[in-house]
Design a protein around this motif. Structure first.
Motif, PDB file in Angstrom:
ATOM      1  N   UNK A 173       3.935  -3.471   5.165  1.00 28.15           N
ATOM      2  CA  UNK A 173       4.983  -3.769   4.179  1.00 28.15           C
ATOM      3  C   UNK A 173       4.329  -4.361   2.931  1.00 28.15           C
ATOM      4  N   UNK A 174       3.359  -5.230   3.170  1.00 26.82           N
ATOM      5  CA  UNK A 174       2.615  -5.858   2.068  1.00 26.82           C
ATOM      6  C   UNK A 174       1.938  -4.762   1.218  1.00 26.82           C
ATOM      7  N   UNK A 175       1.374  -3.780   1.894  1.00 25.30           N
ATOM      8  CA  UNK A 175       0.697  -2.681   1.173  1.00 25.30           C
ATOM      9  C   UNK A 175       1.689  -1.877   0.339  1.00 25.30           C
ATOM     10  N   UNK A 176       2.966  -1.880   0.757  1.00 23.92           N
ATOM     11  CA  UNK A 176       3.971  -1.083   0.038  1.00 23.92           C
ATOM     12  C   UNK A 176       4.436  -1.755  -1.246  1.00 23.92           C
ATOM     13  N   UNK A 177       4.294  -3.080  -1.324  1.00 21.29           N
ATOM     14  CA  UNK A 177       4.840  -3.767  -2.492  1.00 21.29           C
ATOM     15  C   UNK A 177       3.767  -4.209  -3.490  1.00 21.29           C
TER      16      UNK A 177
ATOM     17  N   UNK B 176       4.510   6.687  -7.322  1.00 22.77           N
ATOM     18  CA  UNK B 176       5.883   6.286  -6.985  1.00 22.77           C
ATOM     19  C   UNK B 176       6.070   4.787  -7.190  1.00 22.77           C
ATOM     20  N   UNK B 177       7.319   4.367  -7.344  1.00 19.24           N
ATOM     21  CA  UNK B 177       7.586   2.943  -7.584  1.00 19.24           C
ATOM     22  C   UNK B 177       7.464   2.149  -6.284  1.00 19.24           C
ATOM     23  N   UNK B 178       7.373   0.817  -6.443  1.00 19.48           N
ATOM     24  CA  UNK B 178       7.297  -0.049  -5.268  1.00 19.48           C
ATOM     25  C   UNK B 178       8.554   0.068  -4.411  1.00 19.48           C
ATOM     26  N   UNK B 179       9.705   0.214  -5.095  1.00 14.84           N
ATOM     27  CA  UNK B 179      10.960   0.317  -4.364  1.00 14.84           C
ATOM     28  C   UNK B 179      10.942   1.551  -3.458  1.00 14.84           C
ATOM     29  N   UNK B 180      10.526   2.654  -4.036  1.00 24.60           N
ATOM     30  CA  UNK B 180      10.468   3.902  -3.256  1.00 24.60           C
ATOM     31  C   UNK B 180       9.485   3.750  -2.099  1.00 24.60           C
ATOM     32  N   UNK B 181       8.343   3.141  -2.400  1.00 28.00           N
ATOM     33  CA  UNK B 181       7.309   2.951  -1.387  1.00 28.00           C
ATOM     34  C   UNK B 181       7.835   2.098  -0.221  1.00 28.00           C
ATOM     35  N   UNK B 182       8.572   1.041  -0.577  1.00 24.62           N
ATOM     36  CA  UNK B 182       9.119   0.149   0.444  1.00 24.62           C
ATOM     37  C   UNK B 182      10.206   0.858   1.265  1.00 24.62           C
ATOM     38  N   UNK B 183      11.038   1.629   0.556  1.00 19.44           N
ATOM     39  CA  UNK B 183      12.101   2.366   1.255  1.00 19.44           C
ATOM     40  C   UNK B 183      11.480   3.373   2.221  1.00 19.44           C
ATOM     41  N   UNK B 184      10.432   4.029   1.765  1.00 19.98           N
ATOM     42  CA  UNK B 184       9.777   5.018   2.634  1.00 19.98           C
ATOM     43  C   UNK B 184       9.103   4.345   3.828  1.00 19.98           C
TER      44      UNK B 184
ATOM     45  N   UNK C 147       1.716   5.821   7.125  1.00 18.11           N
ATOM     46  CA  UNK C 147       1.573   5.062   5.877  1.00 18.11           C
ATOM     47  C   UNK C 147       0.260   5.447   5.165  1.00 18.11           C
ATOM     48  N   UNK C 148      -0.805   5.597   5.962  1.00 22.43           N
ATOM     49  CA  UNK C 148      -2.100   6.005   5.394  1.00 22.43           C
ATOM     50  C   UNK C 148      -1.983   7.358   4.712  1.00 22.43           C
ATOM     51  N   UNK C 149      -1.322   8.292   5.399  1.00 28.39           N
ATOM     52  CA  UNK C 149      -1.144   9.642   4.814  1.00 28.39           C
ATOM     53  C   UNK C 149      -0.335   9.541   3.525  1.00 28.39           C
ATOM     54  N   UNK C 150       0.719   8.685   3.550  1.00 29.65           N
ATOM     55  CA  UNK C 150       1.567   8.533   2.361  1.00 29.65           C
ATOM     56  C   UNK C 150       0.758   7.982   1.184  1.00 29.65           C
ATOM     57  N   UNK C 151      -0.093   6.986   1.445  1.00 32.45           N
ATOM     58  CA  UNK C 151      -0.916   6.409   0.358  1.00 32.45           C
ATOM     59  C   UNK C 151      -1.824   7.508  -0.224  1.00 32.45           C
ATOM     60  N   UNK C 152      -2.385   8.324   0.631  1.00 32.99           N
ATOM     61  CA  UNK C 152      -3.275   9.403   0.151  1.00 32.99           C
ATOM     62  C   UNK C 152      -2.486  10.365  -0.743  1.00 32.99           C
TER      63      UNK C 152
END
Lengths: 211, 448
Positions: A14-18, A88-96, A132-137
């Motif tokens: 979650x920390x990585x998403x924000x 993508x925005x932090x909000x989108x990242x957190x929602x995902x 999450x790793x795949x999403x960051x990539x």
């Protein structure tokens, strides 16, 4: 204690998403490396010096110290911007991330005839970490951030191997170690080679290239 | 004994390479390795199961690798580049390691071991791709290493899920997996991960990004091995788990996934082949297209299954020959943009004919084995009533054929005053591969 560590590991996602800072993701990698060491030690039923040294080398030395230090050094050396620069925005990242958690735990819950050797909480977090790793990539254009996504994914795979129990075929244990070696190779050798091949003016440009 | 020889000889050759002080000696060591490889492959074919109990799927890939490696080894005898002896030595050593890793993946029956060998192919071939040490080649090798590593990591997650799928005595030896106790739920998820993971290495869309860049920068002999052998090797673990899926009654899911990835790959290839002017990238997209066709064939099942194997062998030989010929063209023009080329028939008649024949055989004109395979795939689609897939596939194949011939005609036709001769091995190696492909196309094994 084990559950607490696993939950903290999940919170690190979650920390990585924000976060917008590369330095924070490096800290997350350090935290994850230490937690993986803790989980492995807590799950060990029979103490063995050789396996203890191997695990410490894989988790503490490589995952928590060497690779994060090297990435930090690469960022400094190439005077790279400290922002993640995600698409993508932090909000989108957190929602995902929330969706990834729901999916992973739904998968764990939907699994029929759970084998006694698999931990649902551990499996859910491990699966979420891989996704999450795949999403960051996918969501980042910067090569260095993608590399961090890859390392987070590798941490997820390590955790998945822990959730699969202690009676793994020997080849799987070997594969886990080799996978870590490959991530080290990618993180250290290749970028070092790129850096040494070009002069200081060129290198940052290459390391900033989109993939 | 033969298995010991297969791995001991290249190790010895690597040691000799390290102390060797001439390119000629290094080349001879590689040729000897290739000849030994072919000899052992032939022996294993005559006496089935003699090479570490290699099964038919492994042997099939081993033989393809043998033929292409032999052609590559001889091609290198005539291929000159400006690299230093040290670089050439490192390149040759990694070439042998790369072939050994592919041998291991073809022979292994344990999914974990296959994964380790496939990972070894990624590391060794990344160094081969960045051979020229130029900025572009390093970027291409980085992209290849990174994307394939992500794919291989996902495949490893799939292997872990396969372990989870087995409630008792988990094993990765395919033959020993107990299907009566395996969890279909986890097997399904495991297969998806393995398909995506190794599919990345095969260059299947949408995970094909590494391929055009890597193929554009790698030297011709390496491309022949990458496209002709490595893509098939990456398909082995998928086929091995595919067998488990079908035996567990989940063949429909496998077929749907194959069809989806297959048609997407052919579509992606067709779109990009129309846009690119780089002839090596064009051939890279053609590899994506052919991997897509192979997936469609295996997705259709029945006689298309046979077509799939036929397509693998045909594509491997023809594409390897094509990449070697493209290496000749690059030596002549020193430019990969086909709009800047032309008149190859006058500059170097041998390479021009090789290009045209490769083009014709690649699009599937008889006697290419790809004619039979494409024909059988088309028939299977019609028989299954998949008219939409059939129509779409025919349209895409027409676009792809046009793109290949358009490039070929631009390169080969036109006027030029220049003449350039090349070493005889640079013709013989691709010609040999095309000849073998034509023989297979003419004397097809009778289908049951």
């Amino acid at each position: 204690m084990l559950e607490i560590l696993i939950v903290i590991f999940g919170l690190s996602l979650v920390w990585a998403s924000v976060t917008n800072m590369l330095g924070t993701i490096i800290k997350i990698l350090v935290v994850q490396g230490i937690i993986l060491f803790g989980i492995t030690v807590l799950k060990t039923t029979q103490f063995n010096w050789l396996s203890f040294v191997t695990i410490a080398l894989e988790t503490l030395i490589f995952k928590a110290v060497l690779i994060p230090w090297f990435i930090n050094d690469t960022i400094k050396h190439n005077h790279m911007r400290r922002e993640v620069e995600a698409s993508v925005s932090n909000f989108f990242s957190l929602a995902l991330m929330s969706l990834i958690f729901i999916l992973s735990f739904a998968l764990a819950a939907a699994a029929p005839a759970w084998s006694v050797k698999v931990f649902p909480l551990e499996f859910g977090i491990a699966f979420a970490t891989i996704l999450k790793g795949v999403f960051i990539i996918i969501a980042n254009k910067k090569l260095i951030t993608q590399l961090m996504g890859y390392l987070i994914m590798e941490n997820g795979i390590f955790m998945l191997s822990l959730s699969a129990g202690s009676d793994l075929p020997y080849i799987v244990s070997l594969g886990v170690s080799l996978d870590i070696m490959l991530s080290v190779l990618i993180a250290v050798l290749f970028i070092k080679r790129i850096r040494s091949t070009f002069d200081d003016d060129d290198a940052p440009e290459i390391l900033r290239e989109d993939i | 004994m033969s298995a010991v020889l297969l791995f001991a000889f290249p190790i010895l050759a690597i040691v000799l390479c390290l102390v060797s002080n001439s390119r000629r000696k290094i080349d001879i060591l590689v040729v000897l390795h290739a000849l030994l490889h072919s000899g052992l492959g032939l022996c294993a074919y005559i006496k089935r199961g003699s090479l570490m109990g290699m099964d038919d799927l492994g042997l099939f890939n081993f033989l393809i690798l043998s033929v292409i490696y032999a052609a590559v080894a001889f091609y290198r005898l005539g291929h000159k580049d400006s690299s230093t002896l040290k670089n050439y030595r490192v390149h040759s050593i990694f070439l042998m390691i790369f072939v050994m890793a592919m041998d291991g993946a073809a022979m292994a029956k344990d999914l974990g071991l296959i994964w380790i060998f496939v990972e070894a192919t990624t590391i060794s071939s990344a160094l081969l791709i960045s051979y020229s040490n130029s900025k572009r080649s390093l970027e291409a090798a980085w992209k290849y290493l990174f994307i394939c590593s992500v794919g291989i990591a996902l495949a490893f997650a799939g292997i872990l899920l396969l372990v989870i799928a087995q409630p008792e005595h988990a094993t990765l030896l395919i033959a020993k997996i107990d299907l009566s106790t395996i969890s279909p739920f986890w097997l399904k998820i495991s297969f998806v991960f393995i398909l995506i993971g190794f599919g990345t290495k095969m260059g299947l869309a949408p995970l094909h990004f590494w391929m055009p860049d890597a193929y554009s920068e790698a030297p011709a002999p390496i491309l022949a091995l990458l496209s002709g052998a490595l893509l098939n090797i990456a398909f082995i673990p998928i086929l091995r788990v595919d067998k488990l899926m079908r035996q567990s009654g989940m063949g429909d899911l496998v077929q749907e996934l194959y069809l989806l990835l297959g048609i997407l790959s052919v579509f992606t290839a067709a779109v990009f082949m129309l846009k690119t002017k780089d002839f090596k990238r064009l051939l890279a997209y053609s590899s994506i297209e052919n991997m897509g066709l192979i997936m469609i064939a295996f997705g259709m099942g029945g006689m298309a299954y046979y077509a799939g194997y036929m397509h693998i062998v045909g594509h491997s030989l023809i594409k390897a020959a094509f990449f070697l010929t493209a290496g000749n063209a690059l030596t002549i023009y020193n430019d990969k943009n086909y709009d800047n080329t032309g008149g190859l028939l006058q500059i170097n008649r041998g390479s021009a004919w090789l290009w045209l024949i490769s083009s014709a055989m690649l699009i599937g004109l008889p006697p290419s084995p790809l004619f039979t395979s494409k024909f059988l795939i088309a028939i299977s689609l019609l028989k299954n009533g998949s008219y939409l897939y059939f129509g779409l596939l025919m349209l895409l194949l027409a676009v792809i054929s046009w793109a290949i011939f358009n490039a070929g005609l631009k390169i080969c036709l036109g006027d030029s005053e220049r003449k350039k001769s090349l070493n005889v091995w640079l013709y013989l190696a691709p010609a040999g591969l095309l000849f073998i492909a034509a023989l297979i196309g003419i004397f097809l094994p009778v289908m049951n």
